[in-house]
Motif scaffolding. Structure first.
Motif, PDB file in Angstrom:
ATOM      1  N   GLN A  89       0.878  -1.075   0.024  1.00  0.00           N
ATOM      2  CA  GLN A  89       0.065  -0.041  -0.079  1.00  0.00           C
ATOM      3  C   GLN A  89       0.927   1.389  -0.023  1.00  0.00           C
ATOM      4  O   GLN A  89       0.401   2.450  -0.128  1.00  0.00           O
ATOM      5  CB  GLN A  89      -1.079  -0.051   1.304  1.00  0.00           C
ATOM      6  N   GLN A  90       2.313   1.054   0.026  1.00  0.00           N
ATOM      7  CA  GLN A  90       2.908   2.296   0.025  1.00  0.00           C
ATOM      8  C   GLN A  90       3.103   2.859  -1.447  1.00  0.00           C
ATOM      9  O   GLN A  90       3.054   4.099  -1.572  1.00  0.00           O
ATOM     10  CB  GLN A  90       4.473   2.034   0.355  1.00  0.00           C
ATOM     11  N   HIS A  91       2.629   2.009  -2.265  1.00  0.00           N
ATOM     12  CA  HIS A  91       2.799   2.765  -3.795  1.00  0.00           C
ATOM     13  C   HIS A  91       1.110   2.106  -4.553  1.00  0.00           C
ATOM     14  O   HIS A  91       1.424   2.070  -5.642  1.00  0.00           O
ATOM     15  CB  HIS A  91       4.080   1.800  -4.538  1.00  0.00           C
ATOM     16  N   THR A  92       0.156   2.233  -3.550  1.00  0.00           N
ATOM     17  CA  THR A  92      -0.987   2.042  -4.489  1.00  0.00           C
ATOM     18  C   THR A  92      -1.895   2.894  -3.629  1.00  0.00           C
ATOM     19  O   THR A  92      -1.613   3.181  -2.382  1.00  0.00           O
ATOM     20  CB  THR A  92      -1.125   0.545  -4.603  1.00  0.00           C
ATOM     21  N   THR A  93      -3.139   3.253  -4.171  1.00  0.00           N
ATOM     22  CA  THR A  93      -4.064   3.829  -3.337  1.00  0.00           C
ATOM     23  C   THR A  93      -5.043   2.794  -2.327  1.00  0.00           C
ATOM     24  O   THR A  93      -5.044   1.871  -2.403  1.00  0.00           O
ATOM     25  CB  THR A  93      -5.251   4.473  -4.478  1.00  0.00           C
ATOM     26  N   ALA A  94      -5.611   3.470  -1.226  1.00  0.00           N
ATOM     27  CA  ALA A  94      -6.228   2.810  -0.367  1.00  0.00           C
ATOM     28  C   ALA A  94      -7.429   1.984  -1.025  1.00  0.00           C
ATOM     29  O   ALA A  94      -7.547   0.819  -0.600  1.00  0.00           O
ATOM     30  CB  ALA A  94      -6.849   3.717   0.656  1.00  0.00           C
ATOM     31  N   ALA A  95      -8.220   2.759  -1.933  1.00  0.00           N
ATOM     32  CA  ALA A  95      -9.198   2.058  -2.514  1.00  0.00           C
ATOM     33  C   ALA A  95      -8.855   0.767  -3.419  1.00  0.00           C
ATOM     34  O   ALA A  95      -9.588  -0.025  -3.230  1.00  0.00           O
ATOM     35  CB  ALA A  95      -9.980   3.005  -3.701  1.00  0.00           C
ATOM     36  N   VAL A  96      -7.771   0.821  -4.264  1.00  0.00           N
ATOM     37  CA  VAL A  96      -7.128  -0.163  -4.905  1.00  0.00           C
ATOM     38  C   VAL A  96      -6.885  -1.355  -3.941  1.00  0.00           C
ATOM     39  O   VAL A  96      -7.278  -2.733  -4.048  1.00  0.00           O
ATOM     40  CB  VAL A  96      -5.761   0.120  -5.584  1.00  0.00           C
ATOM     41  N   ALA A  97      -6.144  -1.139  -2.871  1.00  0.00           N
ATOM     42  CA  ALA A  97      -5.867  -2.279  -1.972  1.00  0.00           C
ATOM     43  C   ALA A  97      -7.102  -2.759  -1.203  1.00  0.00           C
ATOM     44  O   ALA A  97      -7.268  -4.121  -1.076  1.00  0.00           O
ATOM     45  CB  ALA A  97      -5.079  -1.456  -0.781  1.00  0.00           C
ATOM     46  N   ALA A  98      -8.159  -2.009  -1.091  1.00  0.00           N
ATOM     47  CA  ALA A  98      -9.454  -2.397  -0.281  1.00  0.00           C
ATOM     48  C   ALA A  98     -10.062  -3.518  -1.321  1.00  0.00           C
ATOM     49  O   ALA A  98     -10.475  -4.707  -1.024  1.00  0.00           O
ATOM     50  CB  ALA A  98     -10.348  -1.341  -0.034  1.00  0.00           C
ATOM     51  N   ILE A  99     -10.178  -2.942  -2.685  1.00  0.00           N
ATOM     52  CA  ILE A  99     -10.747  -3.773  -3.780  1.00  0.00           C
ATOM     53  C   ILE A  99      -9.947  -5.189  -3.944  1.00  0.00           C
ATOM     54  O   ILE A  99     -10.793  -6.052  -3.962  1.00  0.00           O
ATOM     55  CB  ILE A  99     -10.848  -3.088  -5.408  1.00  0.00           C
ATOM     56  N   VAL A 100      -8.818  -5.134  -4.128  1.00  0.00           N
ATOM     57  CA  VAL A 100      -7.919  -6.342  -4.219  1.00  0.00           C
ATOM     58  C   VAL A 100      -8.140  -7.388  -2.948  1.00  0.00           C
ATOM     59  O   VAL A 100      -8.206  -8.499  -3.284  1.00  0.00           O
ATOM     60  CB  VAL A 100      -6.386  -5.946  -4.369  1.00  0.00           C
ATOM     61  N   VAL A 101      -8.015  -6.880  -1.781  1.00  0.00           N
ATOM     62  CA  VAL A 101      -8.127  -7.607  -0.629  1.00  0.00           C
ATOM     63  C   VAL A 101      -9.655  -8.254  -0.710  1.00  0.00           C
ATOM     64  O   VAL A 101      -9.714  -9.341  -0.015  1.00  0.00           O
ATOM     65  CB  VAL A 101      -8.071  -6.864   0.541  1.00  0.00           C
TER      66      VAL A 101
END
Length: 310
Positions: A89-101
């Motif tokens: 998540q250092q190099h991606t947005t919070a929304a992208v992280a939540a969606i991938v998770v």
């Protein structure tokens, strides 16, 4: 009244866990990722253990199977999941992280079938898993000529976090030690924090307590430890008992909505079309993989609502 209460708690949990991704992004501006995750579970683990002592007589693991469950939970559900997530998540947005998770429930079913070959996925189920993976590919937009690009590696690490969580969930259920979930979570949190401290030291992450005292860093740590972890899991335990595993899994698909809104308001993060399309594929994959359970769950809910006196 019970239905409204359950709905309110469900939305509260989705909001808490969705906004947690934003808190991670905020805190990563001041703390190294693995140490940040370890500190989070230092606090959360102590709070959860205190709750386990109050809530159950069986607050300490006993025997080989229970300690094995804790070890799997500590390594996969806590340490691997959060180390991969925080670094990615250092190099991606919070929304992208939540969606991938949110792919975790789909991967859970995939791992379950791999570990039990006699219980193979149907063709429709395989299509569901494939759609989920396509969704991640759409979000990450891999460039075959540069698979080591920062964006792709970051998304891949978050995917590894989702896979670690899914595998950990399957393995802890297969061991089936009978230990109360509160006890398992508490000791897994403490063990996972210890593992992450070791990884942080091995990576040579800087230890600078003065940075932790920055108001935003401290706020992120408090929010993640107390609200997202301690309070969030208490809500989860309550809803799991009331709704069951199928409906509680839906939190994974509501939480990214809160992540996107809070990320936009607090961090100024946007969400692009490929991310939305990828999210759609992941949700469709979940619907196909869990189609029978969803159909049975809502059929039972329908029967329950039709009874006089409800």
């Amino acid at each position: 009244m019970s239905r409204y209460r359950n709905f309110g708690l469900f939305i509260a949990l989705a909001a808490i866990w969705g906004s947690a991704f934003v808190a991670i992004s905020a805190g990563l501006e001041y703390l190294p990722p693995v140490l940040f995750a370890a500190l989070r579970y230092d606090v959360a683990g102590v709070l959860m253990l205190a709750y386990a002592v109050v809530a159950t007589d069986h607050w300490r693991p006993h025997g080989r199977d229970e300690w094995l469950t804790v070890a799997v939970g500590a390594v996969l559900l806590i340490a691997a999941y959060h180390a991969f997530l925080f670094v990615g998540q250092q190099h991606t947005t919070a929304a992208v992280a939540a969606i991938v998770v949110s792919l975790s429930p789909v991967l859970t079913t995939g791992f379950a079938r791999l570990l039990v070959p006699s219980d193979a996925l149907s063709v429709v189920g395989l299509v569901g898993v494939f759609l989920g993976l396509v969704g991640v590919a759409i979000i990450s937009q891999p460039d075959p000529t540069n698979l080591l690009s920062t964006d792709f590696v970051a998304t891949f690490l978050v995917f590894c976090a989702a896979a670690s969580f899914a595998l950990g969930g399957i393995l802890t259920r297969r061991i089936d030690s009978g230990m109360p979930i509160e006890t398992m979570e508490a000791w897994s949190m403490l063990g996972g924090a210890l593992v992450m401290h070791g990884v942080s030291l091995a990576l040579g992450e800087p230890i600078d307590p003065s940075a932790w005292l920055h108001p935003e860093a401290l706020g992120a740590l408090v929010y993640l430890s107390i609200v997202a972890s301690a309070l969030g899991f208490l809500l989860y335990f309550d809803l799991l008992e009331r709704l069951g595993a199928v409906e509680i899994n839906m939190v994974s698909y509501v939480a990214p909505i809160f992540t996107a809104v809070v990320g936009w308001l607090y961090l100024g993060e946007g969400i692009d079309v490929p991310t939305l399309v990828g999210f759609g594929f992941i949700v469709a994959g979940f619907a196909l993989v869990k189609r029978r359970a969803i159909r049975e769950e809502f059929a039972l809910r329908g029967v329950g609502r039709s009874r006089p006196g409800d």
